[in-house]
Enzyme design. Sequence first.
Site, mmCIF file in Angstrom:
data_model
loop_
_atom_site.group_PDB
_atom_site.id
_atom_site.type_symbol
_atom_site.label_atom_id
_atom_site.label_comp_id
_atom_site.label_asym_id
_atom_site.label_seq_id
_atom_site.Cartn_x
_atom_site.Cartn_y
_atom_site.Cartn_z
ATOM 1 N N ALA A 27 0.807 -1.225 0.000
ATOM 2 C CA ALA A 27 0.000 0.000 0.000
ATOM 3 C C ALA A 27 0.840 1.275 0.000
ATOM 4 C CB ALA A 27 -0.925 -0.001 1.215
ATOM 5 N N ARG A 43 11.106 6.911 -1.233
ATOM 6 C CA ARG A 43 12.541 6.922 -1.510
ATOM 7 C C ARG A 43 12.876 6.519 -2.957
ATOM 8 N NH1 ARG A 43 13.657 3.471 3.898
ATOM 9 N NH2 ARG A 43 11.461 3.008 3.514
ATOM 10 N N ASP A 77 8.035 -5.339 -1.166
ATOM 11 C CA ASP A 77 9.263 -4.792 -1.755
ATOM 12 C C ASP A 77 10.479 -5.664 -1.459
ATOM 13 O OD1 ASP A 77 9.518 -4.275 0.930
ATOM 14 O OD2 ASP A 77 9.998 -2.146 0.716
ATOM 15 N N ASN A 80 14.123 -0.074 -1.341
ATOM 16 C CA ASN A 80 13.566 1.219 -0.939
ATOM 17 C C ASN A 80 13.947 2.321 -1.913
ATOM 18 O OD1 ASN A 80 12.375 0.180 1.400
ATOM 19 N ND2 ASN A 80 14.301 0.344 2.516
ATOM 20 N N ALA A 118 18.202 -3.344 -53.709
ATOM 21 C CA ALA A 118 18.452 -2.264 -52.748
ATOM 22 C C ALA A 118 17.402 -1.169 -52.871
ATOM 23 C CB ALA A 118 19.832 -1.671 -52.992
HETATM 24 C C1 UD1 Z 1 10.338 -2.782 6.995
HETATM 25 C C2 UD1 Z 1 10.430 -3.271 8.455
HETATM 26 C C3 UD1 Z 1 11.913 -3.463 8.785
HETATM 27 C C4 UD1 Z 1 12.531 -4.484 7.832
HETATM 28 C C5 UD1 Z 1 12.334 -4.055 6.382
HETATM 29 C C6 UD1 Z 1 12.724 -5.198 5.462
HETATM 30 C C7 UD1 Z 1 8.545 -2.271 9.671
HETATM 31 C C8 UD1 Z 1 8.135 -1.233 10.626
HETATM 32 N N1 UD1 Z 1 9.839 -2.307 9.330
HETATM 33 O O1 UD1 Z 1 10.982 -1.524 6.937
HETATM 34 O O2 UD1 Z 1 12.026 -3.942 10.134
HETATM 35 O O3 UD1 Z 1 13.908 -4.631 8.121
HETATM 36 O O4 UD1 Z 1 10.938 -3.740 6.120
HETATM 37 O O5 UD1 Z 1 12.722 -4.849 4.106
HETATM 38 O O6 UD1 Z 1 7.746 -3.048 9.237
HETATM 39 N N2 UD1 Z 1 3.337 -0.731 3.549
HETATM 40 C C9 UD1 Z 1 1.963 -0.808 3.566
HETATM 41 N N3 UD1 Z 1 1.262 0.065 4.340
HETATM 42 C C10 UD1 Z 1 1.871 0.988 5.125
HETATM 43 C C11 UD1 Z 1 3.286 1.050 5.111
HETATM 44 C C12 UD1 Z 1 3.994 0.169 4.326
HETATM 45 O O7 UD1 Z 1 1.367 -1.634 2.870
HETATM 46 O O8 UD1 Z 1 1.164 1.726 5.803
HETATM 47 C C13 UD1 Z 1 4.096 -1.664 2.687
HETATM 48 C C14 UD1 Z 1 4.998 -0.963 1.683
HETATM 49 O O9 UD1 Z 1 4.310 -0.749 0.464
HETATM 50 C C15 UD1 Z 1 6.150 -1.949 1.519
HETATM 51 C C16 UD1 Z 1 6.185 -2.697 2.849
HETATM 52 O O10 UD1 Z 1 4.962 -2.426 3.501
HETATM 53 O O11 UD1 Z 1 5.910 -2.881 0.484
HETATM 54 C C17 UD1 Z 1 7.358 -2.271 3.735
HETATM 55 O O12 UD1 Z 1 7.290 -0.893 3.989
HETATM 56 P P1 UD1 Z 1 8.571 0.033 4.058
HETATM 57 O O13 UD1 Z 1 8.127 1.395 4.375
HETATM 58 O O14 UD1 Z 1 9.410 -0.177 2.874
HETATM 59 O O15 UD1 Z 1 9.313 -0.571 5.343
HETATM 60 P P2 UD1 Z 1 10.867 -0.505 5.685
HETATM 61 O O16 UD1 Z 1 11.195 0.841 6.181
HETATM 62 O O17 UD1 Z 1 11.670 -1.061 4.574
HETATM 63 CA CA CA Z 2 11.224 -1.578 2.537
#
Ligand code: UD1
Ligand code: CA
Length: 451
Positions: A9, A14, A103, A223, A375
């Site tokens: 979501a 980044r 991701d 990210n 040609a």
């Molecule tokens: C997250 C983890 C971190 C881990 C890392 C691994 C948390 C708090 N942290 O951090 O411990 O080491 O992944 O890659 O979980 N997303 C939603 N809804 C939201 C927020 C995010 O669906 O409200 C989804 C994003 O689209 C993404 C995934 O969750 O696919 C991870 O979110 P992201 O913000 O990338 O987390 P990280 O900071 O990488």
């Molecule tokens: Ca991530």
Amino acid sequence: MLTVAILAAGKGTRMASSLPKVLHKLSGKTLLQRVINSCNELKPDKILIIVGHKSKEVEDSVLKNKNIHFITQNPQKGTGHAIQVLSQQVKKHEGKLLVLNGDVPLIKAETLKDLIKYHDSKRADVSLITSRKKDPHGYGRVFTENNRIERIVEEKDCNKDERSNLLTNAGIYCFSWKSLSKIINNLKSNNKQKEIYLTDTITLLKNSYSFEVEDNGELQGINNRVQLSECEETIQTLIKKKHMLGGVTIIHPPSCTISEEAIIGIDVIIEANSHIRGNSKISNNCKIGPNSFIKDTIVNNNCEIINSTIFNSKIMDHVKIGPYSHIRPDCEISSYSKIGNFVEIKNSQLDEEVKVNHLSYIGDSKVGKYTNIGAGTITANFDGTKKYQTNIGKNSSIGANTVLIAPVNLGDSVTTGAGSVITKDSQNNSLAIARSKQVNIKNWKKNKSKN
Ligand code: UD1
Ligand code: CA
């Protein structure tokens, strides 16, 4: 019962992109589709995808099947909030809930199966994949005691000491859904990012286990675009290695890319800057490149394709293409044919041993065996509104700079005079010539200078 939840979501700030992060591609497939593909191998009862930012685009991108459902999380208040929203929308919280970040695209089905086995053997409330990273920057740090996890601290919330811990959270969790549903609504957002973290469930649950795996690139989260390119390299290295071990010579691997679907025979030589994409099949003893791009195309044995581009076509045995040819979709080039310099061909069938060696456009055409296209020959297939067909029989010889105004049909063994504009059909064995006769005016220069 196994339910899968994929978190997709977020915006992916980044990435600095108007495209949602999970829709960026690696070797032709979106990050999200890669995660789904691995999950499909587990044959789960359901896959729930949490969407929010540009949800329609994300939903439209997914290859659907009856197990896949979407849940909307709006606004997005963190990974823990995403699972809160999901829990509210699903009535029965039975069996296991496997949660994956959308991701982390290189995760293998095998590793997920191992995680589930491990989780079952521990009778855990939650088990999550961890790995020790040389550079843990950006990942949540995992603090364990005898494989039990005490807490996970996000990078931004770490103090200096905590930051030096190299054990990281991969963002892939297997929960006992019953245990999770008891505590999911107790998560708070008292952290630097003011988000509801899924990682805080670990401390709220009793039996939290770390399933540590070796970091071989599979757990890389994406990210930003630097990490995207690192994952691309991981995939490409594996694909090229597989082909090289299977009998393909790749002269300069760093400059070549190959799709995962591509099939390549033995003793194929791929020269620098060449790309084999989509559902392509290259058979034995072919030489590809340098500088060739081949997509969704079948190339039979013993072909040479130099400095050329081919889309969605079929190339039979012993065909030579290039340098600088462009074969557009829906062509079939039969055995021993030769397509040469600066030639464009589209939606055409060329029979065996046809030669189109220089500077031609052949579109919507059929060309018979042994015919030579001189040609500069152009099939004028478009009248401004519609496209028309050109048919040329076998053993024919099309003179240089002939323009064939379609629709037009030439029989077998037809010759056209160089520079002709052919507008009428022509029977077998005839010479078609359509150009003004040359006039020689004697003493032209002499007369002119006299005046
Ligand atoms: C997250 C983890 C971190 C881990 C890392 C691994 C948390 C708090 N942290 O951090 O411990 O080491 O992944 O890659 O979980 N997303 C939603 N809804 C939201 C927020 C995010 O669906 O409200 C989804 C994003 O689209 C993404 C995934 O969750 O696919 C991870 O979110 P992201 O913000 O990338 O987390 P990280 O900071 O990488
Ligand atoms: Ca991530």
